[in-house]
Write a protein that holds these residues in place. Structure first.
Motif, short mmCIF file in Angstrom:
data_model
loop_
_atom_site.label_atom_id
_atom_site.label_comp_id
_atom_site.label_asym_id
_atom_site.label_seq_id
_atom_site.Cartn_x
_atom_site.Cartn_y
_atom_site.Cartn_z
N ALA A 167 32.98 44.70 48.91
CA ALA A 167 34.47 44.27 48.35
C ALA A 167 34.87 45.27 47.29
N MET A 168 34.61 46.38 46.62
CA MET A 168 34.79 47.39 45.92
C MET A 168 35.50 48.46 46.86
N ARG A 169 35.26 48.73 47.86
CA ARG A 169 35.74 49.57 48.49
C ARG A 169 37.15 49.53 49.28
N ALA A 170 37.21 47.68 49.66
CA ALA A 170 38.21 47.45 50.08
C ALA A 170 39.62 47.67 48.84
N VAL A 171 39.30 47.00 47.50
CA VAL A 171 40.10 47.30 46.89
C VAL A 171 40.41 48.68 46.28
N SER A 172 39.79 49.85 46.83
CA SER A 172 40.10 50.31 46.98
C SER A 172 40.64 51.49 47.68
N GLU A 173 41.00 51.09 48.50
CA GLU A 173 41.34 51.56 49.76
C GLU A 173 42.73 50.57 49.27
N ASP A 174 43.02 49.47 49.09
CA ASP A 174 44.63 48.58 49.19
C ASP A 174 44.49 47.31 48.49
N LYS A 175 45.01 47.67 46.73
CA LYS A 175 44.54 45.85 46.75
C LYS A 175 45.39 45.16 47.04
N ALA A 176 45.87 45.07 47.57
CA ALA A 176 46.90 43.84 48.48
C ALA A 176 46.80 43.45 49.60
N ALA A 177 46.22 45.09 50.21
CA ALA A 177 45.43 44.33 51.48
C ALA A 177 44.00 43.45 51.44
N ALA A 178 43.56 44.08 50.50
CA ALA A 178 42.58 43.21 50.11
C ALA A 178 42.61 42.11 50.50
N GLN A 179 43.66 41.60 48.78
CA GLN A 179 43.84 40.65 48.66
C GLN A 179 44.65 38.98 49.36
N LEU A 180 44.81 39.78 50.35
CA LEU A 180 45.27 38.93 51.83
C LEU A 180 43.88 38.80 52.43
N MET A 181 43.40 39.67 52.53
CA MET A 181 41.67 39.42 53.71
C MET A 181 40.90 38.17 52.58
N GLY A 182 41.43 37.75 51.99
CA GLY A 182 40.61 36.72 51.11
C GLY A 182 39.60 37.85 49.79
N ILE A 183 39.72 38.37 48.60
CA ILE A 183 39.35 39.33 48.15
C ILE A 183 39.69 39.05 46.88
N ASN A 184 39.00 38.34 45.84
CA ASN A 184 39.26 38.18 44.71
C ASN A 184 39.42 40.17 43.79
N VAL A 185 40.75 40.24 43.55
CA VAL A 185 40.26 41.24 43.37
C VAL A 185 40.34 41.96 41.56
N ASN A 186 41.03 40.90 41.25
CA ASN A 186 40.68 40.57 39.69
C ASN A 186 39.23 40.77 39.66
N ARG A 187 38.18 39.65 40.50
CA ARG A 187 36.70 39.69 39.86
C ARG A 187 36.35 40.79 40.17
N THR A 188 36.54 41.29 41.28
CA THR A 188 36.23 43.06 41.56
C THR A 188 36.65 43.89 40.59
N ILE A 189 37.01 44.29 40.34
CA ILE A 189 37.71 44.73 39.00
C ILE A 189 36.43 44.71 37.74
N SER A 190 36.13 43.23 37.55
CA SER A 190 35.48 42.67 36.70
C SER A 190 34.37 43.44 36.94
N MET A 191 33.60 43.22 37.72
CA MET A 191 32.38 43.67 38.35
C MET A 191 32.53 44.97 38.23
N THR A 192 32.45 45.96 38.83
CA THR A 192 33.16 47.05 38.11
C THR A 192 33.37 47.51 37.18
N PHE A 193 33.90 47.30 35.76
CA PHE A 193 33.03 47.71 34.55
C PHE A 193 32.21 46.50 33.69
N ALA A 194 31.62 45.53 35.03
CA ALA A 194 30.18 45.69 34.22
C ALA A 194 29.38 46.33 34.83
N ILE A 195 29.23 46.79 35.84
CA ILE A 195 28.09 47.81 36.43
C ILE A 195 28.33 49.28 35.84
#
Length: 292
Positions: A167-195
């Motif tokens: 999911a992180m790789r998908a958001v990195s490539e294209d946030k809009a496309a990742a969101q259309l595929m059902g990926i929670n972009v906000n949660r993914t970015i928050s998880m990145t900050f957490a790690i």
């Protein structure tokens, strides 16, 4: 030759710390496309939490590291949610200014909480040594590293094999496309900050175990050097962050040993400038043309 090997070992030790910090920078930039200049101060907070846990609460070293990771993880998520999330659609200059503001806020908050007087950080790393000829090599958390499975110890495997990593790789490539595929972009970015913040906590403990002086500005220069390492290796590249951190540590150690201690920082940043002139994307980075 023995002296050279000793300096090389010192460079590898410090370079490993830079690499851990650089991972936080490169993950956030690769996924959220922003530079979190408050990352160095999260290192300082992690070191202070560990210091308080061992000095005031009497917790063992391993427990203080876990507590430090938990606190910094929560802090990283709060920083992202309160300071950066509202600027998701803002320009890079606004995000940069906000990051600098968060950095100064953390430094001043640490000064209010713990005071400006430097504190002596008791090393949490085992002091037992192995001798290689006349070179003394500290066994820095060797037992703990042996217990870590390779799957959990390699961020590139995490991003390539796990669901969250993909999911992180998908958001990195294209946030809009990742969101259309059902990926929670906000949660993914928050998880990145957490790690990244959890890694910063570990780096803070290792940094203060290496140089046992703790103060509100402890993470400032190491944070800048780790950012240097991330750019050196290729910002956004996890292997690049590791290679860049190791090389920056070695260059710094050799500059201090053979040129000048006072000029070591200048030499480190000078090498970065030379590398970027030859390879603007960094050693392992890839040039991606911007579409207009």
């Amino acid at each position: 030759m023995t002296v050279f090997i000793q300096y090389l070992v010192n460079g590898l030790s410090m370079g490993s710390v830079y690499a851990i910090i650089a991972l936080g920078y490169t993950m956030v930039y690769g996924i959220a496309k922003m530079l979190n200049f408050a990352h160095g101060d999260v290192i300082m907070v992690g070191a202070y939490v560990s210091f308080c846990a061992t000095s005031y609460l009497g917790l063992p070293g391993w427990a203080s590291v876990i507590l430090s990771c938990v606190v910094c993880t929560v802090l990283g998520v709060l920083i992202e949610g309160l300071a950066y999330k509202p600027l998701r659609q803002a320009g890079p200059l606004a995000v940069l200014i906000t990051a600098i503001g968060v950095s100064y806020f953390l430094q001043n908050a640490a000064q209010l909480l713990w005071g400006a007087t430097p504190k002596n950080f008791t090393s949490l790393v085992t002091s037992r040594c192995r001798s290689l000829g006349q070179v003394q090599c500290k066994r820095r958390l060797a037992r703990h590293h042996r217990r870590l499975p390779g799957y959990h110890g390699r961020p590139d495997v995490f991003t390539g094999k796990t669901k969250m990593g993909k999911a992180m790789r998908a958001v990195s490539e294209d946030k809009a496309a990742a969101q259309l595929m059902g990926i929670n972009v906000n949660r993914t970015i928050s998880m990145t900050f957490a790690i990244g913040s959890a890694l910063a906590a570990i780096a803070g403990v290792l940094l203060c175990s290496y140089s046992p002086v703790l103060q509100p500005t402890t993470g400032a220069m190491p944070g800048i050097k780790a950012f240097d390492a991330a750019v050196f290796g290729g910002i956004g590249s996890i292997p690049g962050a590791f290679v860049g951190g190791i090389l920056i540590g070695i260059i710094e150690a050799m500059a201090q040993a053979y040129i000048s201690t006072s000029l070591a920082n200048s030499i480190v940043f000078g090498v970065l400038i030379i590398v970027l002139l030859v390879k603007p994307a960094g050693l392992l980075g890839k040039y991606v043309p911007e579409k207009v």
